[in-house]
Design a protein around this motif. Structure first.
Motif, mmCIF file in Angstrom:
data_model
loop_
_atom_site.group_PDB
_atom_site.id
_atom_site.type_symbol
_atom_site.label_atom_id
_atom_site.label_comp_id
_atom_site.label_asym_id
_atom_site.label_seq_id
_atom_site.Cartn_x
_atom_site.Cartn_y
_atom_site.Cartn_z
ATOM 1 N N LEU A 91 22.998 -28.390 1.197
ATOM 2 C CA LEU A 91 21.821 -29.250 1.083
ATOM 3 C C LEU A 91 21.779 -30.304 2.179
ATOM 4 O O LEU A 91 20.707 -30.804 2.523
ATOM 5 N N THR A 92 22.940 -30.644 2.733
ATOM 6 C CA THR A 92 22.993 -31.671 3.775
ATOM 7 C C THR A 92 22.709 -31.114 5.165
ATOM 8 O O THR A 92 22.611 -31.876 6.123
ATOM 9 N N MET A 93 22.601 -29.794 5.274
ATOM 10 C CA MET A 93 22.394 -29.184 6.594
ATOM 11 C C MET A 93 21.187 -28.253 6.633
ATOM 12 O O MET A 93 21.011 -27.484 7.578
ATOM 13 N N LEU A 94 20.323 -28.321 5.629
ATOM 14 C CA LEU A 94 19.214 -27.379 5.528
ATOM 15 C C LEU A 94 18.308 -27.385 6.755
ATOM 16 O O LEU A 94 17.783 -26.334 7.151
ATOM 17 N N ASP A 95 18.143 -28.552 7.360
ATOM 18 C CA ASP A 95 17.213 -28.640 8.484
ATOM 19 C C ASP A 95 17.694 -27.880 9.714
ATOM 20 O O ASP A 95 16.913 -27.634 10.633
ATOM 21 N N ARG A 96 18.948 -27.489 9.759
ATOM 22 C CA ARG A 96 19.441 -26.720 10.908
ATOM 23 C C ARG A 96 19.857 -25.298 10.546
ATOM 24 O O ARG A 96 20.548 -24.632 11.321
ATOM 25 N N LEU A 97 19.426 -24.829 9.392
ATOM 26 C CA LEU A 97 19.744 -23.468 8.976
ATOM 27 C C LEU A 97 18.515 -22.573 9.096
ATOM 28 O O LEU A 97 17.392 -23.018 8.860
ATOM 29 N N PRO A 98 18.711 -21.297 9.433
ATOM 30 C CA PRO A 98 17.582 -20.353 9.438
ATOM 31 C C PRO A 98 17.157 -20.034 8.008
ATOM 32 O O PRO A 98 17.808 -20.457 7.045
ATOM 33 N N GLU A 99 16.077 -19.283 7.848
ATOM 34 C CA GLU A 99 15.586 -18.986 6.505
ATOM 35 C C GLU A 99 16.586 -18.160 5.705
ATOM 36 O O GLU A 99 16.734 -18.352 4.500
ATOM 37 N N THR A 100 17.289 -17.233 6.339
ATOM 38 C CA THR A 100 18.319 -16.466 5.641
ATOM 39 C C THR A 100 19.623 -16.590 6.409
ATOM 40 O O THR A 100 19.638 -16.570 7.643
ATOM 41 N N PHE A 101 20.718 -16.697 5.682
ATOM 42 C CA PHE A 101 22.015 -16.881 6.317
ATOM 43 C C PHE A 101 23.118 -16.450 5.355
ATOM 44 O O PHE A 101 22.892 -16.264 4.156
ATOM 45 N N LEU A 102 24.305 -16.283 5.897
ATOM 46 C CA LEU A 102 25.476 -15.920 5.107
ATOM 47 C C LEU A 102 26.235 -17.183 4.741
ATOM 48 O O LEU A 102 26.345 -18.110 5.547
ATOM 49 N N VAL A 103 26.751 -17.230 3.531
ATOM 50 C CA VAL A 103 27.607 -18.324 3.079
ATOM 51 C C VAL A 103 28.906 -17.713 2.583
ATOM 52 O O VAL A 103 28.880 -16.714 1.849
ATOM 53 N N MET A 104 30.037 -18.301 2.964
ATOM 54 C CA MET A 104 31.302 -17.739 2.492
ATOM 55 C C MET A 104 32.393 -18.797 2.425
ATOM 56 O O MET A 104 32.357 -19.803 3.142
ATOM 57 N N ASN A 105 33.354 -18.562 1.559
ATOM 58 C CA ASN A 105 34.528 -19.406 1.500
ATOM 59 C C ASN A 105 35.400 -19.149 2.726
ATOM 60 O O ASN A 105 35.431 -18.030 3.256
ATOM 61 N N GLY A 106 36.128 -20.160 3.131
ATOM 62 C CA GLY A 106 36.944 -20.027 4.335
ATOM 63 C C GLY A 106 38.322 -19.465 4.097
ATOM 64 O O GLY A 106 39.166 -19.492 5.003
ATOM 65 N N ASP A 107 38.581 -18.935 2.906
ATOM 66 C CA ASP A 107 39.921 -18.421 2.591
ATOM 67 C C ASP A 107 39.865 -16.985 2.049
ATOM 68 O O ASP A 107 40.700 -16.586 1.250
ATOM 69 N N VAL A 108 38.868 -16.228 2.507
ATOM 70 C CA VAL A 108 38.676 -14.866 2.023
ATOM 71 C C VAL A 108 39.243 -13.872 3.040
ATOM 72 O O VAL A 108 38.939 -13.950 4.227
ATOM 73 N N LEU A 109 40.058 -12.959 2.578
ATOM 74 C CA LEU A 109 40.620 -11.921 3.436
ATOM 75 C C LEU A 109 40.069 -10.572 2.960
ATOM 76 O O LEU A 109 40.422 -10.094 1.887
ATOM 77 N N THR A 110 39.176 -9.981 3.758
ATOM 78 C CA THR A 110 38.475 -8.773 3.332
ATOM 79 C C THR A 110 37.972 -7.992 4.532
ATOM 80 O O THR A 110 37.832 -8.558 5.631
#
Length: 237
Positions: A91-110
């Motif tokens: 919510l604090t960075m919405l103005d610099r995000l595109p309409e669709t984007f990926l969100v992920m945790n930084g500790d995922v190994l896959t």
């Protein structure tokens, strides 16, 4: 394509490894941090820009990653001054995000195809896409089903099958309309709100390799398996 990596947590469950290092920077194998592996994978998948949400020990992450050019990406940062939950930092960075984007945790190994998650999210038209993984939970007790103090069914040590969130999401910026920047917003709250509004998320089912490195046992398993899975996890990187 743009990705947001959530890397602001304190990694309490992974102590003592995270006493001096943020969880996304704990080493996997002899050469790589988890976050480095993730950034390499994103770059290989075609992501060109990334925002890393940092908080606890965030300056160490900033110093390690820099501007992302070593992985052929442009990386910027969003600082979380107080805990905001899984979705609150967005919510604090919405103005610099595109309409669709990926969100992920930084500790995922896959070896999940991150680009395909985002492509499928766009094609689905859903407000949120959740990458899911099959988990089997074994119950070590006899399970009773009761009704009005009467036992009406019994199962001896059953196994229950679930699909769980992998900590990887496709998200549309408009999905976050109406939420207030600076206030906490959890993944659970967002999903429950969408269900209540009759706007169910899309489930991206994945059955490849996945570890959520949240506990010492998970971290030890990741290190034990990394050598044999390195070519799978860092293919083309």
């Amino acid at each position: 394509m743009h990705a947001v990596i959530l890397a602001g947590g304190k990694g309490v469950r992974l102590r003592p490894y995270t006493t001096a290092l943020p969880k996304p920077l704990v080493p996997i194998g002899d050469q790589h941090a988890i976050l480095e592996i993730v950034l390499r994978q994103l770059s290989t998948a075609g992501f060109t820009t990334c925002t890393i949400a940092i908080g606890h020990l965030g300056e160490i992450i900033r110093a390690y990653v820099g501007d992302g050019s070593q992985w052929g990406m442009k990386v910027d940062y969003s600082t979380e001054d107080s805990p905001l939950g899984t979705m609150g930092p967005l919510l604090t960075m919405l103005d610099r995000l595109p309409e669709t984007f990926l969100v992920m945790n930084g500790d995922v190994l896959t070896d999940l195809d991150y680009a395909d998650v985002l492509h499928r999210h766009r094609a689905s038209g859903a407000p949120l896409t959740i990458a899911t993984y099959a988990r089997k939970v074994h119950i070590d007790f006899g399970v009773l089903t009761t009704d009005a103090s009467r036992v009406v069914a019994f199962t001896e040590k059953p196994s229950l099958d679930y699909r769980v969130s992998m900590g990887v999401y496709g998200l549309s910026r408009s999905t976050l309309d109406g939420y207030t920047a600076g206030l906490p917003l959890g993944f659970d709250e967002l999903v429950l709100d969408l269900l209540a509004d009759g706007r169910p998320p899309y489930a991206y089912e994945f059955d490849g390799y996945w570890l959520d490195i949240g506990r010492p046992d998970d971290y030890d398993q990741a290190n034990a398996e990394f050598t044999t899975r390195k070519s799978l996890l860092l293919k083309g990187a």
